[in-house]
Scaffold this motif. Structure first.
Motif, PDB file in Angstrom:
ATOM      1  N   GLN A 151       1.062  -1.330   0.222  1.00 41.50           N
ATOM      2  CA  GLN A 151      -0.267  -0.046  -0.264  1.00 41.50           C
ATOM      3  C   GLN A 151       1.160   1.192   0.151  1.00 41.50           C
ATOM      4  O   GLN A 151       0.826   2.749  -1.100  1.00 41.50           O
ATOM      5  CB  GLN A 151      -1.095   0.103   1.055  1.00 41.50           C
ATOM      6  CG  GLN A 151      -2.260  -1.324   0.951  1.00 41.50           C
ATOM      7  CD  GLN A 151      -2.978  -1.146   2.251  1.00 41.50           C
ATOM      8  OE1 GLN A 151      -2.398  -1.352   3.392  1.00 41.50           O
ATOM      9  NE2 GLN A 151      -3.615  -0.997   1.889  1.00 41.50           N
ATOM     10  N   GLU A 161      -4.952  -2.193  -4.321  1.00 41.60           N
ATOM     11  CA  GLU A 161      -5.604  -1.064  -3.715  1.00 41.60           C
ATOM     12  C   GLU A 161      -6.990  -1.871  -2.903  1.00 41.60           C
ATOM     13  O   GLU A 161      -6.960  -3.221  -2.992  1.00 41.60           O
ATOM     14  CB  GLU A 161      -7.286  -0.222  -5.111  1.00 41.60           C
ATOM     15  CG  GLU A 161      -7.472  -1.873  -5.439  1.00 41.60           C
ATOM     16  CD  GLU A 161      -7.064  -1.221  -7.297  1.00 41.60           C
ATOM     17  OE1 GLU A 161      -7.210   0.040  -7.559  1.00 41.60           O
ATOM     18  OE2 GLU A 161      -8.567  -1.488  -8.329  1.00 41.60           O
ATOM     19  N   ARG A 211     -11.156  -2.590  -1.155  1.00 41.59           N
ATOM     20  CA  ARG A 211     -12.418  -2.625  -1.175  1.00 41.59           C
ATOM     21  C   ARG A 211     -12.976  -3.205  -0.013  1.00 41.59           C
ATOM     22  O   ARG A 211     -12.834  -4.439  -0.421  1.00 41.59           O
ATOM     23  CB  ARG A 211     -13.409  -2.665  -2.845  1.00 41.59           C
ATOM     24  CG  ARG A 211     -13.064  -4.482  -2.961  1.00 41.59           C
ATOM     25  CD  ARG A 211     -14.097  -4.043  -4.707  1.00 41.59           C
ATOM     26  NE  ARG A 211     -14.221  -5.386  -5.026  1.00 41.59           N
ATOM     27  CZ  ARG A 211     -15.030  -6.048  -4.100  1.00 41.59           C
ATOM     28  NH1 ARG A 211     -16.231  -5.667  -3.338  1.00 41.59           N
ATOM     29  NH2 ARG A 211     -16.226  -7.451  -4.611  1.00 41.59           N
ATOM     30  N   SER A 271      -3.362  -2.606  -8.172  1.00 37.57           N
ATOM     31  CA  SER A 271      -3.227  -1.445  -8.625  1.00 37.57           C
ATOM     32  C   SER A 271      -3.171  -0.806  -9.891  1.00 37.57           C
ATOM     33  O   SER A 271      -3.873  -0.164 -10.621  1.00 37.57           O
ATOM     34  CB  SER A 271      -3.384  -0.526  -7.252  1.00 37.57           C
ATOM     35  OG  SER A 271      -2.259   0.025  -7.319  1.00 37.57           O
TER      36      SER A 271
END
Length: 119
Positions: A61, A67, A69, A86
């Motif tokens: 990160q 990414e 969710r 990502s």
């Protein structure tokens, strides 16, 4: 428990050889081969413990390479995070390559400076 293929093991070992931490390399290779995964999926698929996955995810990160969710399932309890790259694995490898090339240039400049002291 899932195991890496020989090719994935080799890819992981190459990433470790160029300086990526082992747990980061394993998670990166695992995520490169899946659309998205939960922390538990990563634990099983990369053969890591939960704290190792957590450390690797923080690293990834910080680099901006993953990414997440929240998966809002109908199950009782906290929603789980799902993770995905990502950027493409090619972009990530390109970033690692540029970083290593820059590191080599810095070390070569230092070696030249050291050489000037004995010349």
């Amino acid at each position: 428990m899932l195991y890496f293929t020989e090719k994935e093991e080799e890819f992981t070992n190459l990433l470790i050889t160029v300086g990526l931490p082992r747990i980061v390399a394993k998670v990166l290779v695992f995520l490169a081969n899946t659309r998205e995964a939960s922390s538990r999926d990563i634990e099983r698929g990369a053969d890591l413990r939960q704290p190792e996955v957590s450390l690797a995810m923080h690293y990834l990160q910080a680099q901006g390479w993953i990414e997440s969710r929240q998966d809002k399932t109908e199950a009782i309890g906290r929603p789980q995070n799902l993770f995905a790259l990502s950027r493409s694995i090619s972009e990530i490898i390109g970033h690692i390559q540029k970083e290593k090339e820059s590191e080599i240039r810095r070390k070569m400049a230092l070696a030249q400076k050291i050489r000037s002291y004995v010349a």
